[in-house]
Structures are given as structure tokens and as C-alpha cells.
Write an enzyme that holds these catalytic residues in place. Structure first.
Site, PDB file in Angstrom:
ATOM      1  N   ASP A 165       0.617  -1.172  -0.414  1.00  0.00           N
ATOM      2  CA  ASP A 165      -0.173   0.415  -0.366  1.00  0.00           C
ATOM      3  C   ASP A 165       1.016   1.009  -0.040  1.00  0.00           C
ATOM      4  O   ASP A 165       0.386   2.285  -1.035  1.00  0.00           O
ATOM      5  CB  ASP A 165      -1.038  -0.222   1.399  1.00  0.00           C
ATOM      6  CG  ASP A 165      -2.132   1.104   1.273  1.00  0.00           C
ATOM      7  OD1 ASP A 165      -2.323   1.529  -0.354  1.00  0.00           O
ATOM      8  OD2 ASP A 165      -3.063   1.417   2.033  1.00  0.00           O
ATOM      9  N   HIS A 219      -4.240   2.965  -7.278  1.00  0.00           N
ATOM     10  CA  HIS A 219      -5.617   3.039  -6.010  1.00  0.00           C
ATOM     11  C   HIS A 219      -7.016   3.110  -7.170  1.00  0.00           C
ATOM     12  O   HIS A 219      -7.924   1.540  -6.768  1.00  0.00           O
ATOM     13  CB  HIS A 219      -5.485   3.362  -5.110  1.00  0.00           C
ATOM     14  CG  HIS A 219      -5.251   3.692  -3.649  1.00  0.00           C
ATOM     15  ND1 HIS A 219      -3.702   3.517  -3.936  1.00  0.00           N
ATOM     16  CD2 HIS A 219      -6.121   2.765  -3.098  1.00  0.00           C
ATOM     17  CE1 HIS A 219      -3.721   2.890  -2.525  1.00  0.00           C
ATOM     18  NE2 HIS A 219      -4.467   2.414  -1.768  1.00  0.00           N
ATOM     19  N   HIS A 241      -7.053  -0.424  -8.283  1.00  0.00           N
ATOM     20  CA  HIS A 241      -7.181  -1.653  -7.158  1.00  0.00           C
ATOM     21  C   HIS A 241      -8.559  -1.676  -6.950  1.00  0.00           C
ATOM     22  O   HIS A 241      -9.227  -2.827  -6.710  1.00  0.00           O
ATOM     23  CB  HIS A 241      -6.340  -1.234  -5.824  1.00  0.00           C
ATOM     24  CG  HIS A 241      -7.333  -1.660  -4.827  1.00  0.00           C
ATOM     25  ND1 HIS A 241      -8.472  -0.562  -4.268  1.00  0.00           N
ATOM     26  CD2 HIS A 241      -6.986  -2.631  -3.720  1.00  0.00           C
ATOM     27  CE1 HIS A 241      -8.840  -2.233  -3.092  1.00  0.00           C
ATOM     28  NE2 HIS A 241      -8.147  -2.864  -3.060  1.00  0.00           N
ATOM     29  N   HIS A 253      -5.896  -5.721   0.595  1.00  0.00           N
ATOM     30  CA  HIS A 253      -5.515  -4.451  -0.069  1.00  0.00           C
ATOM     31  C   HIS A 253      -4.228  -4.394  -0.728  1.00  0.00           C
ATOM     32  O   HIS A 253      -4.057  -3.787  -2.116  1.00  0.00           O
ATOM     33  CB  HIS A 253      -6.303  -3.134   1.086  1.00  0.00           C
ATOM     34  CG  HIS A 253      -6.084  -2.064   0.773  1.00  0.00           C
ATOM     35  ND1 HIS A 253      -7.026  -1.252  -0.609  1.00  0.00           N
ATOM     36  CD2 HIS A 253      -5.117  -0.705   0.798  1.00  0.00           C
ATOM     37  CE1 HIS A 253      -6.595  -0.232  -0.309  1.00  0.00           C
ATOM     38  NE2 HIS A 253      -5.247   0.050  -0.068  1.00  0.00           N
TER      39      HIS A 253
HETATM   40 ZN    ZN Z   1      -4.141   2.124   0.188  1.00  0.00          ZN
END
Ligand code: ZN
Length: 371
Positions: free
Chosen positions: A172, A255, A258, A272
Site C-alpha cells: 500500500d 488505487h 485496485h 488491499h
Molecule cells: Zn490504500
């Protein structure tokens, strides 16, 4: 357009901090506290938590948090709190527990102290809570009136969590600088409502430098049960540097991709930060980043056991129709951060960049690991 940076009022990181929570509440002027605690953490640290509040003579009410962070639950807990309370909400646990504490503090208009017990994402420092419908689907993002009053990271507790969670947090955090840089280039508006500051960009850069310098050592140390300077640096990178970096530096393609991948149920078991890691490589390819930069990020992912191929995400690289579902969603979902990129990005370009990242990842996996 103003430049805006958000940050928790205080960030405290150290070993044994979980036994000092009562003192931190006292320092904030709280006369009582309501802690929302993850059941596993409570079973391990109940004694430390109670005695830290007892020794400061701060009455503590304790709620074990299970299930989903929904608006209904958050409003119920907020309503149960004594009206006019001078108390502090304390969240101790993983992402959903912290989101619940944030949401309760928002609905009850009380200050909040967050105690992340894993470093798997960078959400602890942000002024945002994710609310879910009871069955587990995302309901909405709740923007809070202010950033958390206090974030307390106990490095020993975090180092005791499964190593996969720390590695996911590194995934992340890996995206943070590249996304902030894309927003800086495009002049994108971040979730603060302004454009990024130089400070947020500098913290994001320090986040990346820290991962590259200390990531390997930190994973080795955590596996060996050691809390070292490298572990401390990675906890700060995953929680604080990445937290400020993403919120005030801005999100972009990584993101967005994602978010597209979350629609594919094949990826459901993937964390995540693991999806974000692969999506970061896709962003770098979309940007036509320098070869050296792409290679460095991909080798970092491989070193940390983060996915570098579609197969490692549970996806079939030959099923372009399926991959297109994620690529399309990454570009078109409401409020997608893809629009923060400095150039327009089409689903076809995302698909091609995913396939290119996968091809490079397969080559990397076929080579002997640098150890
Ligand atoms: Zn994140």
C-alpha cells in the site's frame, strides 16, 4: 485552488505504548474513555489496557468490536454514550475497528485516539472512515470533521502480527509516492479538497526511500521476532508517511486499478496492499516510467512476497474479457482517482499495461531471487 495538508494532531510510535494509553488520554484532557477493541487484541492485552486507564483514574468502558463498521452500529454506540460526555473514543485493532472508532467519534462529536495493531494499510491517520452495509458490501466513505486527535502505534504489538500484513502495508505504501507524484504533475484535487502540498510530496518520497532502504531487513527481523530500527522505520512508513502521503498527496491510477480489481471475486482473498502493489507496477507502465524505476518497484514487490503477476492475484492472464471488467471499472467508477492522472487513461490502455506488468513479472519470477 488552495494547497491543503491533513495530519493527526499527534502521532506517537514506540514499544510498549499499549500500556500507556490511559496517560495519553489524560494528556488530551479526557475525563473518561470508551474503547472499541478487536477481540483478539483484547484477549492478548486486556490487562495492559485496563491498568493503563486505572492508574490514571480514568473510567473506561469497553466494547468488543465484531462484524462490520456500519452506520447503524456506529450511531448505536454513539447514542449509548453519556450525553455531554467529556470522554475520548479509543479504537484498538485493525482497519475496521479503527474505522468504527472514527465513525463513533464523528457521530458523538468526541475526540478519538487510534491504536493500529497491524500495519497492513495507511488508513489510521486519515480523516475518512469506510462504512459497510451489514452484509459486508461498501456503503460509503464518511469524511470526518477533523483528522484523528491521536494515533499511537505500538511497534512491538504490530511486529507480533502475521508478517503478511506488514508486507501488504508495504505494498500500500509503495504506491504512495508514485500516486502523489502523478497528482502533483496533474494538479489534482486530493481528498482534502485542495491540491497537494510540497510537504505531503516530500513525506511520500521519504516513504518510498524508507521502503527501499529498510523493507527487506524489516521483514527479516519481524520473521525472527526482533523489533529493530528497520521495523520501526517500516511501521512509520506504512502508517504515517503513507497515510499523510495518500490523503494529502492524492491517489491516482494504482488505487483506481485496485478498486477495479475488487470487483473480481477471484481476487477476494488478496489483501488491499497486495492488489495495490501490482496496480502500482501497472501505473508505472501506463506512465511510461523510466525502466530502472519499474524494475526497482517490481523487484521490491518480489522481495516482499507481493504479487508481480496476474496469476499471483488469482487471475487468468489469458481471459482478457474478465480483466477488462476491472480495467473498465478502474476508469469509470464514480470518483475514480484515475482522473487524477496527468493524461487521459482508457480501459484498453489499463488492460495492456496489466498484461505488460504480468509479462515482466513472469520474467522476474523465472529468475533466481536475489536472496
Ligand atoms: Zn490504500
Amino acid at each position: 485552488m488552495p494547497q491543503i495538508i491533513y495530519s493527526p494532531s499527534k502521532y506517537i510510535q514506540g514499544s510498549g505504548e499499549i500500556a500507556r494509553l490511559g496517560a495519553y488520554c489524560r494528556d488530551m484532557g479526557a475525563k473518561e474513555a470508551c474503547a472499541i477493541v478487536d477481540p483478539y487484541i483484547l484477549s492478548k492485552y486486556e490487562q495492559e489496557i485496563w491498568s493503563s486507564f486505572d492508574s490514571e483514574c480514568i473510567p473506561l468502558s469497553l466494547q468488543v468490536f465484531q462484524g462490520e463498521c456500519s452506520q447503524v452500529q456506529a450511531e448505536r454506540i454513539a447514542a449509548e454514550l453519556y450525553q455531554g460526555s467529556k470522554g475520548m473514543i479509543v479504537g484498538i485493532g485493525g482497519g475496521k475497528t479503527l474505522d468504527m472508532a472514527k465513525a463513533v467519534s464523528h457521530f458523538a462529536s468526541l475526540p478519538v485516539m487510534l491504536v493500529p495493531t497491524v500495519a497492513s494499510t495507511d488508513a489510521a491517520c486519515s480523516a475518512l472512515a469506510v462504512l459497510y452495509h451489514e452484509p459486508g458490501e461498501i456503503d460509503r466513505y464518511l469524511p470526518l470533521r477533523r483528522s484523528p486527535d491521536l494515533v499511537v502505534a505500538d511497534v512491538t504489538v504490530i511486529a507480533g502480527a502475521p508478517v503478511r500484513l506488514l508486507a501488504a502495508g508495504m505494498g500500500d505504501a509503495l504506491s504512495t509516492y508514485y500516486e502523489a507524484r502523478a497528482c502533483h504533475r496533474s494538479g489534482a484535487v486530493t481528498s482534502t479538497g485542495g491540491t497537494g502540498t510540497l510537504a505531503a510530496l516530500a513525506l511520500a518520497r521519504t516513504c518510498l526511500d524508507t521502503l527501499l532502504a529498510d523493507g527487506r531487513q524489516a521483514l527479516e527481523d519481524v520473521r525472527a521476532g526482533r523489533v529493530t530500527a528497520a521495523v520501526e522505520h517500516i511501521v512509520e512508513a506504512n502508517i504515517y508517511l503513507s497515510g499523510i502521503g495518500f490523503e494529502s498527496g492524492g491517489l491516482a491510477a494504482a488505487h483506481a486499478i485496485h478498486n477495479g480489481l475488487t470487483l473480481l471475486e477471484e481476487c477476494r482473498g488478496v489483501l488491499h496492499g497486495e492488489k495495490v502493489a501490482f496496480a502500482t507496477l501497472v501505473q508505472l507502465i501506463l506512465e511510461d516510467a523510466p525502466e530502472e524505476e519499474i524494475r526497482e518497484a517490481a523487484e521490491f514487490c518480489r522481495m516482499a512476497g507481493l504479487p508481480v503477476t496476474l496469476g499471483e492475484l488469482g487471475l487468468d492472464g489469458s481471459d482478457h474479457e474478465r480483466l477488462m471488467v476491472a480495467a473498465e471499472a478502474g476508469c469509470t467508477l464514480a470518483d475514480t482517482p484515475m482522473t487524477n492522472m496527468p493524461f487521459p487513461v482508457t480501459p484498453q490502455q489499463v488492460l495492456e499495461a496489466m498484461l505488460e506488468a504480468d509479462r515482466r513479472g513472469a520474467v522476474l519470477l523465472s529468475q533466481p531471487n536475489g536472496g
